[in-house]
Design a protein around this motif. Sequence first.
Motif, PDB file in Angstrom:
ATOM      1  N   ILE A  85       0.880  -1.214   0.058  1.00 51.54           N
ATOM      2  CA  ILE A  85      -0.044  -0.072   0.017  1.00 51.54           C
ATOM      3  C   ILE A  85       0.761   1.248  -0.174  1.00 51.54           C
ATOM      4  O   ILE A  85       0.247   2.282   0.191  1.00 51.54           O
ATOM      5  CB  ILE A  85      -0.907   0.106   1.143  1.00 51.54           C
ATOM      6  N   GLU A  86       2.119   1.010  -0.273  1.00 55.85           N
ATOM      7  CA  GLU A  86       3.289   2.283  -0.334  1.00 55.85           C
ATOM      8  C   GLU A  86       3.180   3.030   0.823  1.00 55.85           C
ATOM      9  O   GLU A  86       3.022   4.408   0.704  1.00 55.85           O
ATOM     10  CB  GLU A  86       2.934   2.963  -1.421  1.00 55.85           C
ATOM     11  N   CYS A  87       3.239   2.434   2.118  1.00 53.13           N
ATOM     12  CA  CYS A  87       3.310   3.183   3.446  1.00 53.13           C
ATOM     13  C   CYS A  87       4.274   2.866   4.169  1.00 53.13           C
ATOM     14  O   CYS A  87       4.354   2.536   5.399  1.00 53.13           O
ATOM     15  CB  CYS A  87       1.778   2.917   4.201  1.00 53.13           C
ATOM     16  N   GLN A  88       5.433   2.530   3.389  1.00 55.90           N
ATOM     17  CA  GLN A  88       6.659   1.765   4.201  1.00 55.90           C
ATOM     18  C   GLN A  88       7.375   2.895   5.243  1.00 55.90           C
ATOM     19  O   GLN A  88       8.227   2.643   6.244  1.00 55.90           O
ATOM     20  CB  GLN A  88       7.793   1.655   3.199  1.00 55.90           C
ATOM     21  N   GLY A 135      -3.131   2.560   7.227  1.00 52.88           N
ATOM     22  CA  GLY A 135      -2.432   3.310   6.388  1.00 52.88           C
ATOM     23  C   GLY A 135      -3.379   4.262   6.053  1.00 52.88           C
ATOM     24  O   GLY A 135      -2.982   5.403   5.489  1.00 52.88           O
ATOM     25  N   ASP A 136      -4.706   4.112   5.912  1.00 54.29           N
ATOM     26  CA  ASP A 136      -5.541   5.209   5.692  1.00 54.29           C
ATOM     27  C   ASP A 136      -5.664   6.314   6.782  1.00 54.29           C
ATOM     28  O   ASP A 136      -5.530   7.386   6.066  1.00 54.29           O
ATOM     29  CB  ASP A 136      -7.179   4.320   5.909  1.00 54.29           C
ATOM     30  N   THR A 137      -5.332   6.056   8.091  1.00 50.68           N
ATOM     31  CA  THR A 137      -5.459   7.114   8.760  1.00 50.68           C
ATOM     32  C   THR A 137      -4.226   7.880   8.769  1.00 50.68           C
ATOM     33  O   THR A 137      -3.947   9.208   8.624  1.00 50.68           O
ATOM     34  CB  THR A 137      -5.294   6.525  10.505  1.00 50.68           C
ATOM     35  N   TYR A 138      -2.931   7.113   8.349  1.00 53.37           N
ATOM     36  CA  TYR A 138      -1.669   7.806   8.322  1.00 53.37           C
ATOM     37  C   TYR A 138      -1.650   8.674   6.997  1.00 53.37           C
ATOM     38  O   TYR A 138      -1.178   9.883   7.072  1.00 53.37           O
ATOM     39  CB  TYR A 138      -0.544   6.725   8.159  1.00 53.37           C
ATOM     40  N   LEU A 139      -2.162   8.328   5.874  1.00 47.69           N
ATOM     41  CA  LEU A 139      -2.145   9.007   4.710  1.00 47.69           C
ATOM     42  C   LEU A 139      -3.103  10.153   4.713  1.00 47.69           C
ATOM     43  O   LEU A 139      -2.920  11.205   4.198  1.00 47.69           O
ATOM     44  CB  LEU A 139      -2.879   8.035   3.251  1.00 47.69           C
ATOM     45  N   ASN A 140      -4.171  10.015   5.722  1.00 46.60           N
ATOM     46  CA  ASN A 140      -5.299  11.288   5.688  1.00 46.60           C
ATOM     47  C   ASN A 140      -4.461  12.223   6.562  1.00 46.60           C
ATOM     48  O   ASN A 140      -4.562  13.384   6.294  1.00 46.60           O
ATOM     49  CB  ASN A 140      -6.153  10.800   6.530  1.00 46.60           C
ATOM     50  N   MET A 149      -0.850  12.719   6.760  1.00 45.44           N
ATOM     51  CA  MET A 149       0.363  13.136   5.853  1.00 45.44           C
ATOM     52  C   MET A 149       0.089  13.676   4.572  1.00 45.44           C
ATOM     53  O   MET A 149       0.580  14.462   3.907  1.00 45.44           O
ATOM     54  CB  MET A 149       1.192  11.901   5.680  1.00 45.44           C
ATOM     55  N   ASP A 150      -0.897  13.281   3.832  1.00 45.84           N
ATOM     56  CA  ASP A 150      -1.239  13.748   2.539  1.00 45.84           C
ATOM     57  C   ASP A 150      -2.803  14.478   2.622  1.00 45.84           C
ATOM     58  O   ASP A 150      -3.756  13.517   2.768  1.00 45.84           O
ATOM     59  CB  ASP A 150      -1.267  12.524   1.553  1.00 45.84           C
ATOM     60  N   LYS A 151      -2.673  15.758   2.432  1.00 49.40           N
ATOM     61  CA  LYS A 151      -4.085  16.548   2.230  1.00 49.40           C
ATOM     62  C   LYS A 151      -4.860  16.059   1.357  1.00 49.40           C
ATOM     63  O   LYS A 151      -6.102  16.190   1.385  1.00 49.40           O
ATOM     64  CB  LYS A 151      -3.670  17.800   2.510  1.00 49.40           C
ATOM     65  N   SER A 152      -4.499  15.718   0.034  1.00 51.97           N
ATOM     66  CA  SER A 152      -5.214  15.204  -0.935  1.00 51.97           C
ATOM     67  C   SER A 152      -5.970  14.006  -0.690  1.00 51.97           C
ATOM     68  O   SER A 152      -6.916  13.586  -1.532  1.00 51.97           O
ATOM     69  CB  SER A 152      -4.605  15.342  -2.198  1.00 51.97           C
ATOM     70  N   TRP A 153      -5.459  13.110   0.466  1.00 46.73           N
ATOM     71  CA  TRP A 153      -5.928  11.822   0.608  1.00 46.73           C
ATOM     72  C   TRP A 153      -7.688  11.814   1.007  1.00 46.73           C
ATOM     73  O   TRP A 153      -8.504  11.362   0.567  1.00 46.73           O
ATOM     74  CB  TRP A 153      -5.139  11.240   1.787  1.00 46.73           C
ATOM     75  N   ASN A 154      -7.974  12.771   1.828  1.00 44.73           N
ATOM     76  CA  ASN A 154      -9.303  13.253   2.356  1.00 44.73           C
ATOM     77  C   ASN A 154     -10.138  11.767   2.670  1.00 44.73           C
ATOM     78  O   ASN A 154     -11.133  11.856   1.904  1.00 44.73           O
ATOM     79  CB  ASN A 154     -10.054  14.140   1.108  1.00 44.73           C
ATOM     80  N   SER A 155      -9.779  11.189   3.516  1.00 36.27           N
ATOM     81  CA  SER A 155     -10.433   9.971   3.895  1.00 36.27           C
ATOM     82  C   SER A 155     -11.447  10.353   5.097  1.00 36.27           C
ATOM     83  O   SER A 155     -10.807  10.710   6.070  1.00 36.27           O
ATOM     84  CB  SER A 155      -9.529   8.719   4.002  1.00 36.27           C
ATOM     85  N   THR A 156     -12.601   9.959   5.220  1.00 35.64           N
ATOM     86  CA  THR A 156     -13.540  10.271   6.387  1.00 35.64           C
ATOM     87  C   THR A 156     -14.394   9.155   6.671  1.00 35.64           C
ATOM     88  O   THR A 156     -14.811   9.192   7.726  1.00 35.64           O
ATOM     89  CB  THR A 156     -14.653  11.380   5.639  1.00 35.64           C
TER      90      THR A 156
END
Length: 190
Positions: free
Chosen positions: A40-43, A95-100, A102-109
């Motif tokens: 999932i590319e969260c190394q 990974g979803d929480t982390y990307l949310n 670290m990456d503002k464009s991820w936008n997971s709710t």
Amino acid sequence: MRICPTTDYIQKQTCLGYINFMVERNELIEHTVQETLAKIECQNLKGITYEWNRQKMNLGFALGYNKLSFSKIWWEYLTDKQRKEVVVHEVCHLGDTYLNIMDKSWNSTLDHGRRWQELMIRAGASPDKKWNQEMPEKLKDIINPYKVECGCGVTRIPRKQYMRVFGTPAFYTYRCVICNQSLKALPIKK
């Protein structure tokens, strides 16, 4: 004090078997976590810890972006393939929480929303939100031991309903809405 060599040997073997089970269990989790993070590319997500809980209803859950918690009760009854599915499912939550964060464009709710499903697909898993495996009968008895019998057969009911039906004075009679026969409580297995 006299020690029975046979009993001592059995206790040692049982203890060694449990230790081997624990080591295998930890290795499976650690390997699956690293493999999933790579897919999932969260190394960059480091320092993931996990714990065991006594939950009966949840197989596992993710806390924040670096902690996993698994049900000790469920784990014993799952196959290695099912255990791996649970770990992948929970790592995708991390990974979803982390990307949310670290990456503002991820936008997971949502917990099982589009972004989480995307990570599950990247990890090579089915993005099912619920556990869709058949639960072993032995585990059903641990999670919900409250059974009743009527003309329709035997069924399980929630504890609260069981206590309302069988924890009340004897002058109340509860009947099945389908067959209209009175309900009979079956013994609870411990």
